[in-house]
Design an enzyme around this catalytic site. Structure first.
Site, PDB file in Angstrom:
ATOM      1  N   LYS A 168       0.828  -1.210   0.000  1.00 31.74           N
ATOM      2  CA  LYS A 168       0.000   0.000   0.000  1.00 31.74           C
ATOM      3  C   LYS A 168       0.862   1.259   0.000  1.00 31.74           C
ATOM      4  O   LYS A 168       0.516   2.266  -0.603  1.00 31.74           O
ATOM      5  CB  LYS A 168      -0.941   0.003   1.203  1.00 31.74           C
ATOM      6  CG  LYS A 168      -1.996  -1.078   1.084  1.00 31.74           C
ATOM      7  CD  LYS A 168      -3.300  -0.704   1.774  1.00 31.74           C
ATOM      8  CE  LYS A 168      -4.357  -1.738   1.436  1.00 31.74           C
ATOM      9  NZ  LYS A 168      -5.365  -1.880   2.453  1.00 31.74           N
ATOM     10  N   LYS A 189     -11.946 -13.841 -12.150  1.00 33.26           N
ATOM     11  CA  LYS A 189     -12.988 -13.845 -11.130  1.00 33.26           C
ATOM     12  C   LYS A 189     -13.729 -12.504 -11.084  1.00 33.26           C
ATOM     13  O   LYS A 189     -13.179 -11.466 -11.426  1.00 33.26           O
ATOM     14  CB  LYS A 189     -12.397 -14.218  -9.764  1.00 33.26           C
ATOM     15  CG  LYS A 189     -12.022 -13.077  -8.886  1.00 33.26           C
ATOM     16  CD  LYS A 189     -11.548 -13.573  -7.548  1.00 33.26           C
ATOM     17  CE  LYS A 189     -11.121 -12.393  -6.682  1.00 33.26           C
ATOM     18  NZ  LYS A 189     -12.227 -11.528  -6.280  1.00 33.26           N
ATOM     19  N   LYS A 199     -15.015  -6.706  -7.124  1.00 32.44           N
ATOM     20  CA  LYS A 199     -15.720  -5.449  -6.916  1.00 32.44           C
ATOM     21  C   LYS A 199     -14.951  -4.252  -7.452  1.00 32.44           C
ATOM     22  O   LYS A 199     -15.533  -3.220  -7.754  1.00 32.44           O
ATOM     23  CB  LYS A 199     -16.089  -5.255  -5.449  1.00 32.44           C
ATOM     24  CG  LYS A 199     -14.956  -5.206  -4.447  1.00 32.44           C
ATOM     25  CD  LYS A 199     -15.542  -4.884  -3.089  1.00 32.44           C
ATOM     26  CE  LYS A 199     -14.826  -5.407  -1.873  1.00 32.44           C
ATOM     27  NZ  LYS A 199     -13.430  -5.707  -1.852  1.00 32.44           N
TER      28      LYS A 199
HETATM   29  P1  ATP Z   1     -11.146  -6.447  -4.777  1.00 33.30           P
HETATM   30  O1  ATP Z   1     -11.305  -6.340  -6.262  1.00 33.30           O
HETATM   31  O2  ATP Z   1     -11.197  -5.143  -4.060  1.00 33.30           O
HETATM   32  O3  ATP Z   1     -10.027  -7.340  -4.357  1.00 33.30           O
HETATM   33  P2  ATP Z   1     -12.963  -8.618  -4.324  1.00 33.30           P
HETATM   34  O4  ATP Z   1     -14.319  -8.654  -4.953  1.00 33.30           O
HETATM   35  O5  ATP Z   1     -11.893  -9.491  -4.881  1.00 33.30           O
HETATM   36  O6  ATP Z   1     -12.513  -7.131  -4.295  1.00 33.30           O
HETATM   37  P3  ATP Z   1     -12.123  -9.027  -1.616  1.00 33.30           P
HETATM   38  O7  ATP Z   1     -12.344  -7.857  -0.710  1.00 33.30           O
HETATM   39  O8  ATP Z   1     -10.771  -9.279  -2.167  1.00 33.30           O
HETATM   40  O9  ATP Z   1     -13.187  -8.914  -2.810  1.00 33.30           O
HETATM   41  O10 ATP Z   1     -12.636 -10.332  -0.904  1.00 33.30           O
HETATM   42  C1  ATP Z   1     -13.683 -10.336   0.026  1.00 33.30           C
HETATM   43  C2  ATP Z   1     -14.136 -11.756   0.210  1.00 33.30           C
HETATM   44  O11 ATP Z   1     -14.907 -12.173  -0.926  1.00 33.30           O
HETATM   45  C3  ATP Z   1     -13.029 -12.796   0.332  1.00 33.30           C
HETATM   46  O12 ATP Z   1     -13.422 -13.734   1.327  1.00 33.30           O
HETATM   47  C4  ATP Z   1     -12.982 -13.449  -1.019  1.00 33.30           C
HETATM   48  O13 ATP Z   1     -12.522 -14.792  -0.951  1.00 33.30           O
HETATM   49  C5  ATP Z   1     -14.430 -13.392  -1.466  1.00 33.30           C
HETATM   50  N1  ATP Z   1     -14.551 -13.295  -2.916  1.00 33.30           N
HETATM   51  C6  ATP Z   1     -14.097 -12.265  -3.658  1.00 33.30           C
HETATM   52  N2  ATP Z   1     -14.410 -12.434  -4.958  1.00 33.30           N
HETATM   53  C7  ATP Z   1     -15.076 -13.611  -5.046  1.00 33.30           C
HETATM   54  C8  ATP Z   1     -15.664 -14.344  -6.122  1.00 33.30           C
HETATM   55  N3  ATP Z   1     -15.621 -13.883  -7.370  1.00 33.30           N
HETATM   56  N4  ATP Z   1     -16.282 -15.521  -5.847  1.00 33.30           N
HETATM   57  C9  ATP Z   1     -16.326 -15.980  -4.577  1.00 33.30           C
HETATM   58  N5  ATP Z   1     -15.794 -15.343  -3.512  1.00 33.30           N
HETATM   59  C10 ATP Z   1     -15.176 -14.164  -3.733  1.00 33.30           C
HETATM   60 MG    MG Z   2      -9.739  -9.400  -4.025  1.00 33.70          MG
END
Ligand code: ATP
Ligand code: MG
Length: 346
Positions: A119, A210, A213
């Site tokens: 970060k 995947k 967000k």
């Molecule tokens: P970012 O893009 O900010 O990394 P993200 O959608 O990947 O966002 P995280 O904050 O990294 O979300 O993860 C939050 C939780 O959601 C974690 O437990 C992660 O394993 C789960 N998760 C994230 N994306 C997925 C997905 N596509 N399918 C299932 N579980 C997910």
């Molecule tokens: Mg993530």
């Protein structure tokens, strides 16, 4: 309270995706429900952690409350007295213990934390706060104050959990073997919670990656806050293939496979049941419409639940948990204050 403690910090907002919902929120709620007979479940909103990097403070207060609402809308049983839901900053012992533990934490040890190093590079030296540097110490306090044994963490937090164990052992050795309960090691945590089942909802436009967000366009992402009609259209626009044959085959038909997986999650079927139901069908348009309809009705229901979450009940739950847990946190804090000499030993 003699039950072993499971502790998890829940940071969430409405920008979460369908992937986050099925991959994180539901499993946490499931775990809390399943384990709450034998364990004390501490779910807290890490509000002090939310501005270790710069944020818009005008929305923080609402965001904190919305976190609790979101979990309630997703089915967290607020009436279960073994499941606590509280705000970190409402129990000042978190901050006080952090200040004390800071003095037993090495500058070098914090500088080597991967999350900090990453970060620091992305947000730049001038905007990198001391709060971010200190993030693992606050997290250790969150865990140690309640004598937590199990703390489900993702890969990005394992180093911080290791630090919580290190500082607990260090303090126990220096002052008193009974000072802190040392949380279980990462390996034991994984064994306890069962390794991530590997559920990964994929992006609708690029089903080889995947659903995330923070995706730039968001065109292939179903957000929990999407208008149901918009989500419907996103599903109808999902990338598929030209085989005109529904099969679960992640390599050759990643788009269709992803839609099958999403459908199984929404319909409460096992993946195999969903496959048995739809495989061999040729008309992708019809199939997409089924999935789109499910997504639309899921979002309609979810958003409805969210709107209907009674704020008074949330407030009452938060305040009750905070009332019940503050004495536990204060007890730990007092042990530490006595050990370091801030309070007389009785
Ligand atoms: P970012 O893009 O900010 O990394 P993200 O959608 O990947 O966002 P995280 O904050 O990294 O979300 O993860 C939050 C939780 O959601 C974690 O437990 C992660 O394993 C789960 N998760 C994230 N994306 C997925 C997905 N596509 N399918 C299932 N579980 C997910
Ligand atoms: Mg993530």
């Amino acid at each position: 309270m003699t039950k072993p403690v499971i502790l998890t910090g829940i940071r969430a907002n409405q920008d979460l995706t369908l992937g986050n919902y099925f991959g994180a929120i539901l499993p946490i709620i499931d775990m809390a429900k399943k384990r709450s007979d034998e364990y004390q479940i501490n779910m807290f909103i890490p509000d002090l952690h939310s501005f270790t990097t710069p944020i818009d403070h005008s929305t923080l207060n609402k965001q904190i409350f919305d976190n609790a609402r979101l979990f309630a809308a997703a089915g967290l049983p607020l009436e279960n007295d073994n499941i606590h839901l509280y705000r970190q900053s409402y129990i000042p012992a978190h901050s006080e213990l952090t200040i004390i533990l800071n003095c037993f934490t090495g500058f070098g040890e914090m500088s080597r934390m991967t999350q900090f190093k990453e970060k620091r590079t992305t947000i730049g030296e001038d905007r990198t706060s001391v709060g971010l540097f200190d993030y693992p110490v606050l997290m250790a306090s969150d865990i140690l104050l309640y004598n937590a044994k199990y703390v489900p963490v993702g890969d990005d937090q394992t180093q911080h959990l290791e630090f919580a164990r290190d500082i607990a052992e260090r303090m126990n050795k220096k002052f008193d073997t009974e000072l802190f309960v040392v949380p279980e090691a990462v390996k034991a945590q994984h064994e306890f919670f069962g390794k991530d089942q590997g559920l990964r909802v994929k992006d609708l436009i690029d089903p080889t990656k995947k659903m995330s967000k923070s995706d730039e366009s968001g065109r292939g992402v179903i957000f929990l806050s999407d208008a149901p009609e918009v989500a419907y259209k996103k599903v109808m626009g999902a990338t598929t293939d030209d085989k005109a044959n529904i099969q679960f085959d992640r390599t050759n038909q990643p788009g269709i496979s992803n839609l099958l997986e999403i459908l199984s999650l929404l319909q409460g079927l096992t993946l195999q049941e969903a496959i048995d139901k739809y495989q061999g069908q040729e008309r992708y348009g019809d199939f997409k419409a089924v999935v789109a309809e499910e997504v639309k009705s899921f979002l309609t229901d979810f958003q409805n639940n969210l709107a209907n979450v009674d704020s008074d009940i949330i407030t009452a739950k938060l305040e009750k948990s905070e009332r019940e847990l503050a004495p536990i946190a204060n007890e730990t804090l007092l042990r530490v204050q006595q050990a370091v000499g801030l309070r007389p030993r009785l």
